[in-house]
Design an enzyme around this catalytic site. Sequence first.
Site, mmCIF file in Angstrom:
data_model
loop_
_atom_site.group_PDB
_atom_site.id
_atom_site.type_symbol
_atom_site.label_atom_id
_atom_site.label_comp_id
_atom_site.label_asym_id
_atom_site.label_seq_id
_atom_site.Cartn_x
_atom_site.Cartn_y
_atom_site.Cartn_z
ATOM 1 N N ARG A 183 0.853 -1.188 0.000
ATOM 2 C CA ARG A 183 0.000 0.000 0.000
ATOM 3 C C ARG A 183 0.888 1.236 0.000
ATOM 4 N NH1 ARG A 183 -3.783 -2.189 -1.382
ATOM 5 N NH2 ARG A 183 -5.887 -2.267 -0.557
ATOM 6 N N GLU A 198 -2.029 8.023 -4.032
ATOM 7 C CA GLU A 198 -2.338 7.661 -5.413
ATOM 8 C C GLU A 198 -3.801 8.019 -5.742
ATOM 9 O OE1 GLU A 198 -1.321 3.471 -4.867
ATOM 10 O OE2 GLU A 198 -3.428 2.940 -5.076
ATOM 11 N N HIS A 219 -0.915 0.493 -9.625
ATOM 12 C CA HIS A 219 -1.698 -0.347 -8.693
ATOM 13 C C HIS A 219 -2.463 -1.443 -9.455
ATOM 14 C CE1 HIS A 219 -3.705 -0.275 -4.470
ATOM 15 N NE2 HIS A 219 -3.649 -1.509 -4.954
HETATM 16 C C1 GLV Z 1 -5.369 -4.349 -3.853
HETATM 17 O O1 GLV Z 1 -4.555 -3.532 -3.576
HETATM 18 C C2 GLV Z 1 -6.107 -5.093 -2.871
HETATM 19 O O2 GLV Z 1 -6.027 -4.775 -1.688
HETATM 20 O O3 GLV Z 1 -6.829 -6.029 -3.264
#
Ligand code: GLV
Length: 330
Positions: free
Chosen positions: A240, A269, A287
Amino acid sequence: MSKPSILVARAIFPETIARLAQHFEVTANQPDELWDRATLIDKLRGKAGVFTTGGERIDAELLAACPDLRICANMAVGYNNFDLAAMTAAGVLGTNTPDVLTETTADFGFALLLATARRLTESEHFLRAGQWNKWAFDMFAGAEVNGSTLGILGMGRIGQGIARRGAHGFGMNVIYHNRSRLDAATEADCKARYVDKATLLREADHLVLVLPYSPASHHAIGTAELAQMKPTATLVNVARGGIVDDAALAQALRERRIAAAGLDVFEGEPRVHPDLLTVPNVVLTPHIASATVRTRRAMADLAADNLINFLTQGQPKTPLNPEALGGARR
Ligand code: GLV
């Protein structure tokens, strides 16, 4: 009997909307408008459930404004957009999508590690810019992956998947640090050795971050931690934004205090720290670690299952706070 009303906060597979519509009055957002908080709260009034995708902040203020809300189903394994304590206190269930994305995300973590170590982005930019006019003995010479030391910070299911790929596929020596040590059988399966954080930082040739974000993991990697890493080391973040201090990382990369980084997640982000955009030795992706068609469908299906199973039978598949089930909104 009238169907419960739900909100799907972002665009999603049309098939998922069609399935939800068999059980619910669905307000969808297929144009994928980015709603501000006031709009989200407004749209949520009178809804029993919401399908979220990880970016919608669910907290005490929103819950107080939406007294009919009983479940927030995140299409993500991470749930740092949920204030789970506030949800539990309000008797509102949270669910996420574990397991279905584990192997896909581990694939991507390893892809980012390879791309970072072997300088794929940098070398492709060089080639596309027409700068490749002769072979050179040291051209884009990167860091060895096979046989090197893989460090993993956060050894949950995805961390274990990356460890197995490294140990079994690339003959890597795997070390890890986690809040709690794994049982002996899992350590043996991952061929992973538990170490303290300082040893992890000092010994890893490639350090991969896979820990959940919480106030406790905020800037778990900052200037002090980067200074403990080898100057030849690489850092990969598929966890994250906010776990890494992006400004400190950009400076360390610019000054070559570590060799390179691969980042799929960023503080704030979709904005990216401008300094990260100007250093060459970083691989940047938006991401997408869980983004294969099959996995994104499985995540959407599981989030929809949670809404349907909970609101029609009281039986969510992957509850985060089952203790909320006895709460005020049952
Ligand atoms: C993606 O970042 C998730 O948490 O599934």
